[in-house]
Design an enzyme around this catalytic site. Structure first.
Site, PDB file in Angstrom:
ATOM      1  N   SER A  28      52.751  37.450  42.349  1.00 12.75           N
ATOM      2  CA  SER A  28      52.193  38.701  41.868  1.00 12.75           C
ATOM      3  C   SER A  28      53.193  39.339  40.898  1.00 12.75           C
ATOM      4  O   SER A  28      53.671  38.684  39.982  1.00 12.75           O
ATOM      5  CB  SER A  28      51.879  39.599  43.060  1.00 12.75           C
ATOM      6  OG  SER A  28      50.946  40.566  42.738  1.00 12.75           O
ATOM      7  N   ASP A  72      41.235  34.339  42.555  1.00 17.67           N
ATOM      8  CA  ASP A  72      42.114  35.495  42.423  1.00 17.67           C
ATOM      9  C   ASP A  72      41.781  36.305  41.175  1.00 17.67           C
ATOM     10  O   ASP A  72      41.857  35.794  40.061  1.00 17.67           O
ATOM     11  CB  ASP A  72      43.566  35.015  42.346  1.00 17.67           C
ATOM     12  CG  ASP A  72      44.557  36.158  42.244  1.00 17.67           C
ATOM     13  OD1 ASP A  72      44.164  37.310  42.525  1.00 17.67           O
ATOM     14  OD2 ASP A  72      45.721  35.898  41.894  1.00 17.67           O
ATOM     15  N   HIS A  84      44.823  35.090  46.016  1.00 22.12           N
ATOM     16  CA  HIS A  84      46.081  35.574  45.446  1.00 22.12           C
ATOM     17  C   HIS A  84      47.273  34.799  46.015  1.00 22.12           C
ATOM     18  O   HIS A  84      47.519  34.803  47.206  1.00 22.12           O
ATOM     19  CB  HIS A  84      46.218  37.065  45.729  1.00 22.12           C
ATOM     20  CG  HIS A  84      47.149  37.786  44.809  1.00 22.12           C
ATOM     21  ND1 HIS A  84      47.136  37.618  43.445  1.00 22.12           N
ATOM     22  CD2 HIS A  84      48.123  38.699  45.048  1.00 22.12           C
ATOM     23  CE1 HIS A  84      48.053  38.390  42.894  1.00 22.12           C
ATOM     24  NE2 HIS A  84      48.678  39.053  43.839  1.00 22.12           N
TER      25      HIS A  84
END
Length: 549
Positions: free
Chosen positions: A235, A487, A512
């Site tokens: 991320s 994602d 994710h």
């Protein structure tokens, strides 16, 4: 790494109050944003806001909405709410037994508060965690987690990939905490007091922290002087890992950037791509599912147009605090939108309890209740309520649903709000056609105004392109960009290889950064293959480093 918002909220005629105070009085502003208010400003608490924000959130001495977790970047009303849309660092959950089996030591490193100025030498204690468990050879590799916007122990406990491969690589594991998060506060309790103290919260300063820390470790840890270092992150942490290799190629020999939306910035990708991918997840998970959600917004408006409807909806969704007016109904819709985004991000192939305890493939489970888009408003919303309860009450233990609690509290929402208001400007929008959300344009001017209101700072729309190269990164090397097909953040990620050493890995069944989670028996073959390929490249980088030394 980021916030998200909804789409609808309020037309200009409903923007109330004129003046804004900076950080000192922003509790009410952000609390209202979380509850779904679009664009508004305030000075002293108003009667209207007092009726909308519970006493805990409006108490000035408490942290700013400690319950907000925005780990999903939904972009709702694009003003205050747009700040929510940028908290993306969602990590996986693991069993209590596995967490307890991790062996690491906690250390603190003296870092300069300002790496790029020369007027002062003030320092702070940066926390970092180290595992030497499988590092038994001199100059063995170091896997270095580039901490993102939260408590580093949380990332350490949940980044299973590093723990799974440490033994086969004979690697030392280092998890470095990002400045201004967790315990790494440059000014202690004053770190978030005003814009002056927040001025050193930037990705550039954080990367410099990592570089200085690595150099310090190599000088002080016996046998580590020539150890090759591989940056790893997911991320926002994945973005930092990639940028670490770009900015400090002499410090790290390669980087694994998982679910890293380094292109989710101004004029790099369409602003609607995030919500389109969320919608595709629901569309593919059940016939009529996305259409039911697209229709639900109008159904909410219709039902909540009367006092009886507000009461019915509150009862149907088992809300802890019944809805009383149209403003709270709008906040309810924002809450729904955040729920759908969270589900898409954590659509994992096994039971997980990171954001909330969830079943396997939670979006498919949710879509079982959303099959009849042509149903009446109340029938449709009954299905939505059952779907929502999969997310908020899978265990059956919740007595009621709280609109102010949507996910984990381990992320540093205040810090990320500030970063989103400075250098991490990620435009998002929805149109209600290519996606299942209400139409909302991206309005940079309104966004900038809210940033001024909250922090007294102005966002730099193009700074990420200037400082990190935008899409012009082909001159770099040794970076893996992994993205999951499920994602929403993959829309801003590198999904096609740019060279032999700038490699894109796509995991079709991945949400994710699924590849950074622990190996399980439920993993699809695509993520197993991705992890194997990632280890192959890491071995190659280690070999290259050894041959060049």
């Amino acid at each position: 790494m980021l916030p998200h918002t909804g789409s609808f909220l309020f037309p200009p005629s409903l923007v109330f109050l004129d003046h804004v105070s900076p950080i000192g009085q922003q509790t009410e502003v952000i609390a209202a944003a979380h509850r779904g208010l679009a664009s508004f400003t305030c000075t002293a608490p108003s009667k209207l806001m007092s009726s909308m924000i519970n006493s805990e959130l409006s108490t000035a001495t408490r942290p700013l909405i400690a319950g907000i977790v925005c780990v999903v970047l939904l972009l709702g009303s694009l003003h205050v709410l747009a700040l929510k849309t940028q908290l993306l660092s969602i990590q996986s959950s693991i069993s209590f037994a596995i967490r307890n089996s991790l062996s690491y030591k906690t250390y603190y490193f003296d870092q300069k508060i300002d790496h790029f100025g020369f007027l002062g030498d003030d320092t702070f204690k940066q926390r970092y965690l180290v595992s030497y468990q499988h590092w038994h050879q001199e100059n063995g590799p170091i896997l270095f987690y580039t901490g993102n916007e939260g408590d580093i122990t949380w990332f350490c406990n949940n980044t299973g990939f590093m723990w799974d491969v440490a033994e086969e690589l004979g690697a030392m594991l280092v998890f470095a905490e990002h400045r201004y998060y967790g315990e790494s506060l440059p000014f202690g309790q004053e770190s978030y007091s005003d814009a002056k103290h927040l001025n050193y919260l930037t990705s550039e300063q954080a990367l410099a922290d990592f570089a200085v820390l690595i150099k310090g470790l190599k000088k002080t840890v016996p046998g580590a002087r020539n150890s090759p270092v591989i940056a790893i992150g997911g991320s926002y942490g994945g973005m930092l890992a990639a940028w670490m290799r770009m900015k400090y190629p002499h410090i790290v020999v390669g980087a694994l950037a998982a679910s890293a939306p380094i292109w989710q910035f101004t004029d790099m990708v369409p602003c609607g791509v995030f919500y389109k991918i969320v919608t595709d997840d629901f569309r593919k998970s059940g016939a009529g599912c996305a259409d039911c959600i697209r229709r639900s917004w109008k159904a909410v408006d219709n039902v909540t147009s009367t006092a009886e409807g507000l009461q019915w909806l509150s009862s149907e969704f088992s809300l802890c605090v019944p809805l009383k007016n149209m403003l709270e109904a709008a906040a309810f819709k924002s809450w729904l939108q955040e729920t759908w985004v969270n589900l898409a991000m954590v659509d994992y192939p096994y039971e997980a309890d990171f954001l909330q305890p969830l079943p396997r493939w939670p979006v498919k489970v949710v879509c079982q209740y959303l099959t009849h888009p042509a149903a009446s408003d109340k029938q449709l919303l009954h299905g939505v309520s059952q779907a929502v309860k999969v997310y908020y009450n899978y265990t059956g233990n919740a007595q009621c649903l709280n609109l102010s609690q949507t996910a984990t509290g381990n992320l540093g929402y205040r810090g990320w709000y500030y970063q989103a208001c400075t250098e991490m400007v990620m435009p998002m929008c929805s149109d209600g056609v290519q996606d299942m959300f209400e139409p909302q344009v991206w309005d940079f001017g309104a966004f900038a105004a809210e940033c001024q209101a909250l922090f007294g700072v102005s966002p730099r729309a193009d700074w990420a392109d200037t400082i990190y190269g935008g899409k012009n990164i082909k001159s770099h090397s040794n970076i893996i960009f992994s993205n999951g097909g499920l994602d929403p953040w993959s829309g801003g990620g590198v999904t096609k290889s740019l060279s032999d050493s700038l490699v894109a890995i796509l995991i079709p069944e991945g949400a994710h950064h699924l590849d950074l989670r622990y190996n399980t028996n439920y993993d699809p073959q695509s993520v197993l293959d991705a992890r194997a390929l990632e280890v192959k490249y890491i071995r190659l980088w280690i070999k290259q480093a050894a041959n060049s030394s």
